[in-house]
Design a protein around this motif. Structure first.
Motif, PDB file in Angstrom:
ATOM      1  N   VAL A  97      -7.749   5.065  -5.380  1.00  0.00           N
ATOM      2  CA  VAL A  97      -7.088   4.589  -4.656  1.00  0.00           C
ATOM      3  C   VAL A  97      -6.132   3.948  -5.587  1.00  0.00           C
ATOM      4  O   VAL A  97      -4.980   4.331  -5.093  1.00  0.00           O
ATOM      5  CB  VAL A  97      -7.804   3.000  -4.319  1.00  0.00           C
ATOM      6  N   THR A 124      -2.916   3.295  -3.085  1.00  0.00           N
ATOM      7  CA  THR A 124      -3.070   2.317  -2.049  1.00  0.00           C
ATOM      8  C   THR A 124      -3.395   1.241  -1.917  1.00  0.00           C
ATOM      9  O   THR A 124      -3.655   0.935  -2.896  1.00  0.00           O
ATOM     10  CB  THR A 124      -3.588   3.306  -1.079  1.00  0.00           C
ATOM     11  N   LEU A 164     -11.783   0.709   2.263  1.00  0.00           N
ATOM     12  CA  LEU A 164     -10.420   2.048   2.092  1.00  0.00           C
ATOM     13  C   LEU A 164      -9.088   1.625   3.908  1.00  0.00           C
ATOM     14  O   LEU A 164      -9.503   2.039   4.339  1.00  0.00           O
ATOM     15  CB  LEU A 164     -10.560   3.000   1.473  1.00  0.00           C
ATOM     16  N   ILE A 165      -8.224   0.984   3.297  1.00  0.00           N
ATOM     17  CA  ILE A 165      -6.976   0.763   3.814  1.00  0.00           C
ATOM     18  C   ILE A 165      -6.182   1.597   4.296  1.00  0.00           C
ATOM     19  O   ILE A 165      -5.419   2.630   3.389  1.00  0.00           O
ATOM     20  CB  ILE A 165      -6.558  -0.285   4.167  1.00  0.00           C
ATOM     21  N   LYS A 166      -6.116   2.642   5.282  1.00  0.00           N
ATOM     22  CA  LYS A 166      -4.949   3.413   5.812  1.00  0.00           C
ATOM     23  C   LYS A 166      -3.214   3.279   5.770  1.00  0.00           C
ATOM     24  O   LYS A 166      -3.567   1.610   6.645  1.00  0.00           O
ATOM     25  CB  LYS A 166      -5.410   4.624   6.889  1.00  0.00           C
TER      26      LYS A 166
END
Length: 68
Positions: free
Chosen positions: A38, A43, A66-68
């Motif tokens: 990340v 991100t 985990l974020i898109k």
């Protein structure tokens, strides 16, 4: 791990601008690898904290999203 703001926590930790990932966490290797990825990709991540690190007085990271 340094955050961009204060970590929202009701744990009463004295340092809320960083979080700790303990080496004793059962998924330490996977979470550490994800954090490095990340960072490299610049991100955003989310997560959950529970408890305070007794040494650094920071919230302890227990879940990583985990974020898109």
């Amino acid at each position: 791990m340094i955050t961009k703001g204060n970590v929202s926590s009701s744990e009463g930790c004295t340092n809320n601008t960083t979080v700790s990932l303990l080496k004793t966490h059962p998924l330490f290797n996977e979470m550490y690898s994800a954090i490095l990825s990340v960072f490299q990709a610049e991100t955003i991540i989310g997560g959950w904290v529970n408890g305070c690190d007794p040494v650094f007085k920071t919230p302890v990271l227990t879940r990583l999203d985990l974020i898109k």
